[in-house]
Motif scaffolding. Structure first.
Motif, PDB file in Angstrom:
ATOM      1  N   ASN A  89       0.813  -1.221   0.000  1.00 31.26           N
ATOM      2  CA  ASN A  89       0.000   0.000   0.000  1.00 31.26           C
ATOM      3  C   ASN A  89       0.848   1.273   0.000  1.00 31.26           C
ATOM      4  OD1 ASN A  89      -2.622  -1.304   0.164  1.00 31.26           O
ATOM      5  ND2 ASN A  89      -2.045  -1.882   2.257  1.00 31.26           N
ATOM      6  N   GLY A  90       2.165   1.132  -0.218  1.00 30.09           N
ATOM      7  CA  GLY A  90       3.032   2.305  -0.272  1.00 30.09           C
ATOM      8  C   GLY A  90       3.434   2.858   1.079  1.00 30.09           C
ATOM      9  N   VAL A  91       3.158   2.135   2.148  1.00 26.78           N
ATOM     10  CA  VAL A  91       3.651   2.535   3.473  1.00 26.78           C
ATOM     11  C   VAL A  91       5.123   2.144   3.550  1.00 26.78           C
ATOM     12  CG1 VAL A  91       3.436   2.216   5.971  1.00 26.78           C
ATOM     13  CG2 VAL A  91       1.384   2.241   4.521  1.00 26.78           C
ATOM     14  N   VAL A  92       5.965   3.082   3.962  1.00 28.56           N
ATOM     15  CA  VAL A  92       7.411   2.856   3.958  1.00 28.56           C
ATOM     16  C   VAL A  92       7.883   2.450   5.358  1.00 28.56           C
ATOM     17  CG1 VAL A  92       9.675   3.784   3.386  1.00 28.56           C
ATOM     18  CG2 VAL A  92       7.654   4.597   2.150  1.00 28.56           C
ATOM     19  N   TYR A  93       8.310   1.211   5.481  1.00 29.13           N
ATOM     20  CA  TYR A  93       8.887   0.700   6.716  1.00 29.13           C
ATOM     21  C   TYR A  93      10.372   1.057   6.723  1.00 29.13           C
ATOM     22  CZ  TYR A  93       4.780  -2.209   7.814  1.00 29.13           C
ATOM     23  OH  TYR A  93       3.525  -2.664   8.130  1.00 29.13           O
ATOM     24  N   ASN A  94      10.833   1.706   7.799  1.00 27.61           N
ATOM     25  CA  ASN A  94      12.240   2.106   7.882  1.00 27.61           C
ATOM     26  C   ASN A  94      12.674   2.141   9.334  1.00 27.61           C
ATOM     27  OD1 ASN A  94      12.112   5.407   8.543  1.00 27.61           O
ATOM     28  ND2 ASN A  94      10.323   4.604   7.443  1.00 27.61           N
ATOM     29  N   TYR A  95      13.929   1.817   9.545  1.00 36.98           N
ATOM     30  CA  TYR A  95      14.468   1.669  10.902  1.00 36.98           C
ATOM     31  C   TYR A  95      15.286   2.888  11.282  1.00 36.98           C
ATOM     32  CZ  TYR A  95      16.933  -0.632  14.821  1.00 36.98           C
ATOM     33  OH  TYR A  95      17.444  -0.974  16.057  1.00 36.98           O
ATOM     34  N   THR A  96      14.997   3.459  12.448  1.00 36.42           N
ATOM     35  CA  THR A  96      15.713   4.626  12.945  1.00 36.42           C
ATOM     36  C   THR A  96      16.047   4.414  14.426  1.00 36.42           C
ATOM     37  OG1 THR A  96      13.804   5.859  13.811  1.00 36.42           O
ATOM     38  CG2 THR A  96      14.235   6.027  11.439  1.00 36.42           C
ATOM     39  N   ALA A  97      16.650   5.407  15.033  1.00 40.22           N
ATOM     40  CA  ALA A  97      16.967   5.340  16.460  1.00 40.22           C
ATOM     41  C   ALA A  97      15.703   5.263  17.314  1.00 40.22           C
ATOM     42  CB  ALA A  97      17.796   6.553  16.863  1.00 40.22           C
ATOM     43  N   HIS A  98      14.548   5.517  16.710  1.00 40.63           N
ATOM     44  CA  HIS A  98      13.267   5.434  17.423  1.00 40.63           C
ATOM     45  C   HIS A  98      12.557   4.108  17.148  1.00 40.63           C
ATOM     46  CE1 HIS A  98      13.691   9.641  18.506  1.00 40.63           C
ATOM     47  NE2 HIS A  98      13.923   9.919  17.240  1.00 40.63           N
ATOM     48  N   GLY A  99      13.235   3.195  16.484  1.00 36.86           N
ATOM     49  CA  GLY A  99      12.636   1.919  16.131  1.00 36.86           C
ATOM     50  C   GLY A  99      12.133   1.912  14.695  1.00 36.86           C
ATOM     51  N   VAL A 100      11.264   0.962  14.374  1.00 28.79           N
ATOM     52  CA  VAL A 100      10.735   0.855  13.012  1.00 28.79           C
ATOM     53  C   VAL A 100       9.591   1.847  12.828  1.00 28.79           C
ATOM     54  CG1 VAL A 100       9.620  -0.644  11.329  1.00 28.79           C
ATOM     55  CG2 VAL A 100      11.400  -1.567  12.822  1.00 28.79           C
ATOM     56  N   ALA A 136       8.499  -6.471  13.691  1.00 29.74           N
ATOM     57  CA  ALA A 136       8.129  -6.613  15.098  1.00 29.74           C
ATOM     58  C   ALA A 136       9.175  -7.383  15.905  1.00 29.74           C
ATOM     59  CB  ALA A 136       6.776  -7.320  15.207  1.00 29.74           C
ATOM     60  N   SER A 137      10.192  -7.878  15.214  1.00 36.72           N
ATOM     61  CA  SER A 137      11.246  -8.633  15.898  1.00 36.72           C
ATOM     62  C   SER A 137      12.008  -7.744  16.875  1.00 36.72           C
ATOM     63  CB  SER A 137      12.220  -9.206  14.851  1.00 36.72           C
ATOM     64  OG  SER A 137      13.426  -9.612  15.449  1.00 36.72           O
ATOM     65  N   GLY A 138      12.470  -8.359  17.942  1.00 36.97           N
ATOM     66  CA  GLY A 138      13.247  -7.617  18.927  1.00 36.97           C
ATOM     67  C   GLY A 138      14.557  -7.069  18.389  1.00 36.97           C
ATOM     68  N   ALA A 139      14.999  -7.581  17.253  1.00 40.37           N
ATOM     69  CA  ALA A 139      16.252  -7.089  16.667  1.00 40.37           C
ATOM     70  C   ALA A 139      16.171  -5.621  16.282  1.00 40.37           C
ATOM     71  CB  ALA A 139      16.611  -7.923  15.430  1.00 40.37           C
ATOM     72  N   TRP A 140      14.925  -5.113  16.084  1.00 34.43           N
ATOM     73  CA  TRP A 140      14.776  -3.748  15.574  1.00 34.43           C
ATOM     74  C   TRP A 140      14.158  -2.802  16.592  1.00 34.43           C
ATOM     75  CZ3 TRP A 140      17.989  -4.225  11.938  1.00 34.43           C
ATOM     76  CH2 TRP A 140      18.063  -5.424  11.218  1.00 34.43           C
ATOM     77  N   LEU A 141      14.391  -3.104  17.867  1.00 29.50           N
ATOM     78  CA  LEU A 141      13.974  -2.189  18.913  1.00 29.50           C
ATOM     79  C   LEU A 141      14.848  -0.938  18.886  1.00 29.50           C
ATOM     80  CD1 LEU A 141      13.483  -4.746  21.823  1.00 29.50           C
ATOM     81  CD2 LEU A 141      11.683  -3.522  20.565  1.00 29.50           C
ATOM     82  N   PRO A 142      14.348   0.178  19.402  1.00 30.79           N
ATOM     83  CA  PRO A 142      15.133   1.424  19.373  1.00 30.79           C
ATOM     84  C   PRO A 142      16.510   1.290  20.015  1.00 30.79           C
ATOM     85  CG  PRO A 142      12.870   1.884  19.986  1.00 30.79           C
ATOM     86  CD  PRO A 142      12.995   0.390  19.950  1.00 30.79           C
ATOM     87  N   GLN A 143      16.585   0.584  21.138  1.00 25.14           N
ATOM     88  CA  GLN A 143      17.859   0.488  21.854  1.00 25.14           C
ATOM     89  C   GLN A 143      18.899  -0.348  21.132  1.00 25.14           C
ATOM     90  OE1 GLN A 143      14.858  -0.414  22.966  1.00 25.14           O
ATOM     91  NE2 GLN A 143      14.899  -2.287  24.214  1.00 25.14           N
ATOM     92  N   ARG A 144      18.480  -1.109  20.104  1.00 26.21           N
ATOM     93  CA  ARG A 144      19.424  -1.916  19.340  1.00 26.21           C
ATOM     94  C   ARG A 144      20.065  -1.120  18.198  1.00 26.21           C
ATOM     95  NH1 ARG A 144      18.543  -7.429  19.578  1.00 26.21           N
ATOM     96  NH2 ARG A 144      20.537  -7.536  18.455  1.00 26.21           N
TER      97      ARG A 144
END
Length: 223
Positions: A89-100, A136-144
């Motif tokens: 649907n064109g929603v952009v998933y991206n990882y930052t210091a605030h999480g996904v 939703a995996s823990g690998a992409w939490l903000p603190q990681r």
């Protein structure tokens, strides 16, 4: 896409044995000042393909844009770039210091690389589920998050490799993915930015007419 973000369309025409680039065909040639008049077919203006796309209109794609600003306005060739992956649907998933993040705006001027081969409806049907579960995996939490090692690029490439594995295909390392899929498109983008800004600053841009080169065909998808 807002017109200011999309930029003006670029065209190219022949005159004075040169290629002349501009935003519109002038009444007089900027080199010889002669009235352009009617032109032969080979001298007719042609549109220059814009390498940027509205990422929110792309499905199952890898997107790349400047972290701040846009390619045509602020990007200087050295600024940081940010990457993400679209769902269907064109929603952009991206990882930052605030999480996904799941962005529904902000990627209106992006370089896009399709990830799904045409006709792979089974994969497209599972894409959103794969992407949401992966994110939703823990690998992409903000603190990681680590700016140099565990960042937006590692997030996107890890997801791509998970899909490749699920499809029974070999994985891609960062160098291979970058050189094969990213560099050809960013090179075109860089050339377009230089050309666009030159026309914007002077009103036109002139080059010699080399032999026409044929760009290698771009693949229909990574996965």
């Amino acid at each position: 896409m807002h017109p200011a973000e999309a930029g003006k369309p670029l065209i190219k025409f022949n005159h004075c044995k040169k290629y002349i680039y501009s935003f519109s065909v002038p009444q007089c040639c900027p080199l010889c000042q002669q009235v352009m008049g009617s032109r032969k077919l080979e001298e007719a203006p042609v549109s220059i393909s814009n390498p940027f796309t509205n990422g929110h209109q792309e499905q199952c794609s890898f997107l790349l844009r400047p972290t701040q600003g846009t390619f045509l306005r602020e990007y200087d060739g050295r600024s940081d770039l940010h990457v993400g992956i679209t769902n269907t649907n064109g929603v952009v998933y991206n990882y930052t210091a605030h999480g996904v993040r799941r962005d529904e705006a902000g990627w209106e001027q992006s370089v896009s690389i399709p990830l799904v081969q045409p006709g792979m409806f089974g994969l497209m049907g599972q894409w959103d589920k794969y992407l949401e579960e992966f994110s939703a995996s823990g690998a992409w939490l903000p603190q990681r998050y680590e700016e140099d090692h565990h960042n937006c690029y590692s997030y996107t490439l890890t997801f791509i490799n998970c899909v490749l594995t699920a499809e029974g295909k070999g994985q891609l390392d960062k160098r291979e993915f970058t050189e094969k899929y990213v560099v050809p498109r960013t090179r075109k983008a860089s050339e377009y930015i230089t050309l666009y800004r030159a026309v914007e600053g002077r009103g036109f841009y002139v080059t010699d007419r080399p032999e026409e080169a044929t760009d290698p065909p771009e693949g229909g998808g990574v996965c």
